[in-house]
Design a protein around this motif. Structure first.
Motif, PDB file in Angstrom:
ATOM      1  N   ILE A  87       0.867  -1.176   0.000  1.00  0.00           N
ATOM      2  CA  ILE A  87       0.000   0.000   0.000  1.00  0.00           C
ATOM      3  C   ILE A  87       0.907   1.230   0.000  1.00  0.00           C
ATOM      4  O   ILE A  87       2.085   1.137   0.330  1.00  0.00           O
ATOM      5  CB  ILE A  87      -0.982   0.031   1.199  1.00  0.00           C
ATOM      6  CG1 ILE A  87      -0.229   0.080   2.542  1.00  0.00           C
ATOM      7  CG2 ILE A  87      -1.919  -1.166   1.158  1.00  0.00           C
ATOM      8  CD1 ILE A  87      -1.138   0.239   3.744  1.00  0.00           C
ATOM      9  N   GLN A 137      -1.113   6.622   1.995  1.00  0.00           N
ATOM     10  CA  GLN A 137      -2.360   5.945   2.357  1.00  0.00           C
ATOM     11  C   GLN A 137      -2.281   5.430   3.797  1.00  0.00           C
ATOM     12  O   GLN A 137      -3.222   5.598   4.577  1.00  0.00           O
ATOM     13  CB  GLN A 137      -2.615   4.794   1.385  1.00  0.00           C
ATOM     14  CG  GLN A 137      -3.909   4.057   1.615  1.00  0.00           C
ATOM     15  CD  GLN A 137      -4.127   2.916   0.638  1.00  0.00           C
ATOM     16  OE1 GLN A 137      -3.192   2.446  -0.011  1.00  0.00           O
ATOM     17  NE2 GLN A 137      -5.355   2.465   0.538  1.00  0.00           N
ATOM     18  N   ILE A 171      -4.578   6.487   7.043  1.00  0.00           N
ATOM     19  CA  ILE A 171      -5.292   5.499   7.857  1.00  0.00           C
ATOM     20  C   ILE A 171      -4.892   5.643   9.319  1.00  0.00           C
ATOM     21  O   ILE A 171      -5.748   5.694  10.209  1.00  0.00           O
ATOM     22  CB  ILE A 171      -5.009   4.065   7.347  1.00  0.00           C
ATOM     23  CG1 ILE A 171      -5.633   3.868   5.967  1.00  0.00           C
ATOM     24  CG2 ILE A 171      -5.520   3.024   8.343  1.00  0.00           C
ATOM     25  CD1 ILE A 171      -5.162   2.618   5.247  1.00  0.00           C
ATOM     26  N   THR A 204      -9.197   8.718   6.776  1.00  0.00           N
ATOM     27  CA  THR A 204      -9.792   8.047   5.629  1.00  0.00           C
ATOM     28  C   THR A 204     -10.525   6.790   6.081  1.00  0.00           C
ATOM     29  O   THR A 204     -10.272   6.268   7.161  1.00  0.00           O
ATOM     30  CB  THR A 204      -8.711   7.697   4.575  1.00  0.00           C
ATOM     31  OG1 THR A 204      -9.345   7.223   3.395  1.00  0.00           O
ATOM     32  CG2 THR A 204      -7.722   6.680   5.084  1.00  0.00           C
ATOM     33  N   PRO A 208     -10.611   3.217   5.150  1.00  0.00           N
ATOM     34  CA  PRO A 208      -9.853   2.274   4.315  1.00  0.00           C
ATOM     35  C   PRO A 208     -10.731   1.181   3.715  1.00  0.00           C
ATOM     36  O   PRO A 208     -11.710   0.751   4.318  1.00  0.00           O
ATOM     37  CB  PRO A 208      -8.833   1.681   5.286  1.00  0.00           C
ATOM     38  CG  PRO A 208      -9.378   1.922   6.636  1.00  0.00           C
ATOM     39  CD  PRO A 208     -10.275   3.120   6.554  1.00  0.00           C
ATOM     40  N   ARG A 209     -10.345   0.753   2.524  1.00  0.00           N
ATOM     41  CA  ARG A 209     -11.041  -0.347   1.856  1.00  0.00           C
ATOM     42  C   ARG A 209     -10.746  -1.656   2.578  1.00  0.00           C
ATOM     43  O   ARG A 209      -9.706  -1.799   3.234  1.00  0.00           O
ATOM     44  CB  ARG A 209     -10.569  -0.465   0.413  1.00  0.00           C
ATOM     45  CG  ARG A 209     -10.980   0.674  -0.453  1.00  0.00           C
ATOM     46  CD  ARG A 209     -10.350   0.510  -1.838  1.00  0.00           C
ATOM     47  NE  ARG A 209     -10.863   1.518  -2.732  1.00  0.00           N
ATOM     48  CZ  ARG A 209     -11.697   1.257  -3.738  1.00  0.00           C
ATOM     49  NH1 ARG A 209     -12.081   0.034  -3.983  1.00  0.00           N
ATOM     50  NH2 ARG A 209     -12.129   2.234  -4.500  1.00  0.00           N
ATOM     51  N   THR A 236      -7.396  -3.247   1.739  1.00  0.00           N
ATOM     52  CA  THR A 236      -6.293  -2.562   2.418  1.00  0.00           C
ATOM     53  C   THR A 236      -6.181  -3.044   3.861  1.00  0.00           C
ATOM     54  O   THR A 236      -5.080  -3.317   4.355  1.00  0.00           O
ATOM     55  CB  THR A 236      -6.499  -1.040   2.369  1.00  0.00           C
ATOM     56  OG1 THR A 236      -6.596  -0.635   1.006  1.00  0.00           O
ATOM     57  CG2 THR A 236      -5.369  -0.294   3.049  1.00  0.00           C
ATOM     58  N   LEU A 237      -7.313  -3.181   4.541  1.00  0.00           N
ATOM     59  CA  LEU A 237      -7.293  -3.657   5.927  1.00  0.00           C
ATOM     60  C   LEU A 237      -6.797  -5.101   6.013  1.00  0.00           C
ATOM     61  O   LEU A 237      -6.086  -5.460   6.951  1.00  0.00           O
ATOM     62  CB  LEU A 237      -8.682  -3.524   6.553  1.00  0.00           C
ATOM     63  CG  LEU A 237      -9.139  -2.086   6.792  1.00  0.00           C
ATOM     64  CD1 LEU A 237     -10.592  -2.064   7.232  1.00  0.00           C
ATOM     65  CD2 LEU A 237      -8.252  -1.385   7.817  1.00  0.00           C
TER      66      LEU A 237
END
Length: 79
Positions: free
Chosen positions: A41, A45, A49, A54, A56-57, A60-61
């Motif tokens: 990532i 970004q 986080i 933001t 996070p998607r 991504t997590l």
């Protein structure tokens, strides 16, 4: 309103989650740049986080949880 975070409760959750991710990363002595690279990532970004700026998607997590050697469920447990 911040980056799609609709209300204060959601904002507080993302701030706590970000702080938890940062704490777990630092406990493993990983700097932000290296950890972001290892998780595939962006460093910016990850910064967003960790600072609760933001939403996070899921993917991504999942990458962050894997990088921290946790299950997604364990990562998302925020008190």
């Amino acid at each position: 309103m911040k980056f799609g975070i609709v209300n204060t409760k959601e904002q507080q959750y993302f701030e706590k989650l970000g702080a938890r991710i940062k704490q777990l990363r630092e406990e493993k002595d990983l700097d932000q740049k290296t950890f972001a690279f290892d998780c595939e990532i962006g460093r910016t970004q990850l910064y967003m986080i960790e600072n609760g700026k933001t939403n996070p998607r899921l993917l991504t997590l999942i990458k962050i949880a894997k990088g921290l050697e946790l299950s997604l469920h364990e990562l998302l447990k925020v008190s």
